[in-house]
Motif scaffolding. Structure first.
Motif, PDB file in Angstrom:
ATOM      1  N   THR A 103       0.839  -1.191   0.000  1.00 50.21           N
ATOM      2  CA  THR A 103       0.000   0.000   0.000  1.00 50.21           C
ATOM      3  C   THR A 103       0.876   1.243   0.000  1.00 50.21           C
ATOM      4  O   THR A 103       1.879   1.297   0.714  1.00 50.21           O
ATOM      5  N   PRO A 104       0.536   2.260  -0.799  1.00 51.51           N
ATOM      6  CA  PRO A 104       1.352   3.485  -0.797  1.00 51.51           C
ATOM      7  C   PRO A 104       1.408   4.123   0.580  1.00 51.51           C
ATOM      8  O   PRO A 104       0.423   4.148   1.327  1.00 51.51           O
ATOM      9  N   GLY A 105       2.585   4.632   0.927  1.00 51.37           N
ATOM     10  CA  GLY A 105       2.765   5.283   2.214  1.00 51.37           C
ATOM     11  C   GLY A 105       2.043   6.620   2.273  1.00 51.37           C
ATOM     12  O   GLY A 105       2.116   7.425   1.334  1.00 51.37           O
ATOM     13  N   GLU A 106       1.357   6.884   3.362  1.00 50.90           N
ATOM     14  CA  GLU A 106       0.616   8.130   3.533  1.00 50.90           C
ATOM     15  C   GLU A 106       1.562   9.261   3.931  1.00 50.90           C
ATOM     16  O   GLU A 106       2.732   9.058   4.278  1.00 50.90           O
ATOM     17  N   LEU A 107       1.025  10.466   3.888  1.00 53.66           N
ATOM     18  CA  LEU A 107       1.840  11.652   4.139  1.00 53.66           C
ATOM     19  C   LEU A 107       2.358  11.713   5.573  1.00 53.66           C
ATOM     20  O   LEU A 107       3.554  11.949   5.799  1.00 53.66           O
ATOM     21  N   LEU A 108       1.492  11.516   6.564  1.00 51.25           N
ATOM     22  CA  LEU A 108       1.905  11.687   7.958  1.00 51.25           C
ATOM     23  C   LEU A 108       3.003  10.702   8.378  1.00 51.25           C
ATOM     24  O   LEU A 108       3.991  11.122   9.015  1.00 51.25           O
ATOM     25  N   PRO A 109       2.892   9.401   8.065  1.00 47.46           N
ATOM     26  CA  PRO A 109       4.012   8.505   8.407  1.00 47.46           C
ATOM     27  C   PRO A 109       5.317   8.897   7.702  1.00 47.46           C
ATOM     28  O   PRO A 109       6.404   8.790   8.296  1.00 47.46           O
ATOM     29  N   ARG A 110       5.218   9.366   6.491  1.00 52.37           N
ATOM     30  CA  ARG A 110       6.421   9.772   5.764  1.00 52.37           C
ATOM     31  C   ARG A 110       7.037  11.025   6.384  1.00 52.37           C
ATOM     32  O   ARG A 110       8.271  11.150   6.484  1.00 52.37           O
ATOM     33  N   LEU A 111       6.180  11.939   6.793  1.00 50.33           N
ATOM     34  CA  LEU A 111       6.685  13.131   7.476  1.00 50.33           C
ATOM     35  C   LEU A 111       7.336  12.754   8.810  1.00 50.33           C
ATOM     36  O   LEU A 111       8.403  13.282   9.172  1.00 50.33           O
ATOM     37  N   ALA A 242      12.717  11.621  -9.730  1.00 49.14           N
ATOM     38  CA  ALA A 242      13.656  10.499  -9.657  1.00 49.14           C
ATOM     39  C   ALA A 242      13.295   9.369 -10.618  1.00 49.14           C
ATOM     40  O   ALA A 242      13.951   8.320 -10.609  1.00 49.14           O
ATOM     41  N   GLY A 243      12.292   9.554 -11.434  1.00 51.85           N
ATOM     42  CA  GLY A 243      11.935   8.529 -12.429  1.00 51.85           C
ATOM     43  C   GLY A 243      10.749   7.691 -12.057  1.00 51.85           C
ATOM     44  O   GLY A 243      10.392   6.769 -12.795  1.00 51.85           O
ATOM     45  N   GLY A 244      10.113   7.956 -10.908  1.00 48.49           N
ATOM     46  CA  GLY A 244       8.939   7.178 -10.513  1.00 48.49           C
ATOM     47  C   GLY A 244       9.145   6.314  -9.287  1.00 48.49           C
ATOM     48  O   GLY A 244       8.579   5.219  -9.205  1.00 48.49           O
ATOM     49  N   THR A 245       9.969   6.778  -8.343  1.00 43.06           N
ATOM     50  CA  THR A 245      10.133   6.012  -7.098  1.00 43.06           C
ATOM     51  C   THR A 245       8.838   6.056  -6.297  1.00 43.06           C
ATOM     52  O   THR A 245       7.995   6.936  -6.489  1.00 43.06           O
ATOM     53  N   ARG A 246       8.671   5.093  -5.403  1.00 42.78           N
ATOM     54  CA  ARG A 246       7.438   4.983  -4.621  1.00 42.78           C
ATOM     55  C   ARG A 246       7.785   4.624  -3.176  1.00 42.78           C
ATOM     56  O   ARG A 246       8.683   3.827  -2.934  1.00 42.78           O
ATOM     57  N   VAL A 247       7.042   5.219  -2.256  1.00 37.87           N
ATOM     58  CA  VAL A 247       7.139   4.846  -0.845  1.00 37.87           C
ATOM     59  C   VAL A 247       5.915   4.008  -0.524  1.00 37.87           C
ATOM     60  O   VAL A 247       4.787   4.393  -0.818  1.00 37.87           O
ATOM     61  N   ARG A 248       6.139   2.857   0.067  1.00 31.91           N
ATOM     62  CA  ARG A 248       5.034   1.933   0.344  1.00 31.91           C
ATOM     63  C   ARG A 248       5.180   1.378   1.756  1.00 31.91           C
ATOM     64  O   ARG A 248       6.261   1.408   2.350  1.00 31.91           O
ATOM     65  N   LYS A 249       4.094   0.874   2.258  1.00 35.35           N
ATOM     66  CA  LYS A 249       4.121   0.223   3.563  1.00 35.35           C
ATOM     67  C   LYS A 249       4.792  -1.136   3.425  1.00 35.35           C
ATOM     68  O   LYS A 249       4.446  -1.930   2.547  1.00 35.35           O
TER      69      LYS A 249
END
Length: 250
Positions: A103-111, A242-249
């Motif tokens: 699942t894509p990482g949400e804003l608050l956990p990433r912050l 960066a070419g399409g990197t993704r942060v995910r859970k």
């Protein structure tokens, strides 16, 4: 015999069938199949040569031009089996099974992860800078030097951890990871592009450029937060740069 001096009428030979070669009406027609055995009914049940025998192989040889049911047709693709050189076949590797997983990482956990990483890098470098400045008697050059070193260390930390480990310490603690455009960890170049705004910290020691670098860094953080929230895959503009990197859970 004459009648009234006139000769008797002559009968038309065509009316009596007396004409040579003319058919006799009412007679049985000749059987041409006896004269020409190659035409008409098959002789003794044998095959008629010159005409294709559909559905029956001749002497065990398949009939070319007609599909042989149950056997593969050459030149036609065999469905259900990979074709040589096709996607997923011997010619090319199949798709990465981990691509798009999670699942894509949400804003608050990433912050939160970014704040944790900032403390991990900032606290040791702040202590070291204070020691160096005190030891130098408050030298401006040492202050500028340590600011540059702190920026380089921060940029190197995010770039190395994301490319080599797939996540920084802060992301690991909050259950996040970074994936490259094709799956797996980002390359060193992709991780560097993704965190290039961190390198603005290098310029903060310069009197005029430091102020502009601080404004650009703040604008970058705001822009990243806005684009993450607006994007369906939670990709910030730094991910797309960066070419399409993704942060995910994880």
């Amino acid at each position: 015999m004459t009648t009234g001096g006139y000769p008797p009428p002559q009968q038309d030979p065509r009316a009596t069938g007396a004409h040579p070669g003319a058919p006799s009406y009412g007679a049985t027609p000749p059987d041409y199949t006896q004269q020409f055995p190659q035409y008409g009914a098959p002789q003794n049940g044998g095959p008629q040569y010159g005409a294709p025998q559909y559905g029956t192989p001749q002497n065990g040889t398949p009939q070319f031009g007609a599909p042989q049911f149950g056997a593969p047709q050459y030149g036609a693709p065999q469905y259900g089996a990979p074709q040589d050189g096709g996607f997923g076949g011997p010619g090319f590797p199949g798709p990465d099974p981990n691509f798009g997983a999670g699942t894509p990482g949400e804003l608050l956990p990433r912050l939160g992860a970014r704040i944790i990483d900032g403390l991990i890098v900032g606290i040791p470098m702040g202590i070291l800078s204070a020691i160096m400045i005190l030891a130098s008697g408050g030298s401006g050059f040492v202050d500028f030097f340590m600011t540059v070193v702190s920026g380089v260390v921060a940029f190197g930390y995010w770039t190395y951890m994301e490319s080599a480990r797939g996540a920084t310490i802060g992301k690991k603690l909050l259950g996040l990871s970074v994936a490259g455009p094709a799956g797996g960890n980002p390359t060193l170049e992709q991780a560097a592009k993704r965190n290039v705004f961190v390198a603005l910290q290098i310029l903060t020691g310069v009197p005029l450029l430091g102020f502009l670098a601080g404004l650009l860094s703040l604008a970058a953080y705001i822009g990243i937060a806005v684009t993450i929230e607006q994007d369906g895959n939670k990709q910030g503009f730094h991910d797309k740069f960066a070419g399409g990197t993704r942060v995910r859970k994880s």
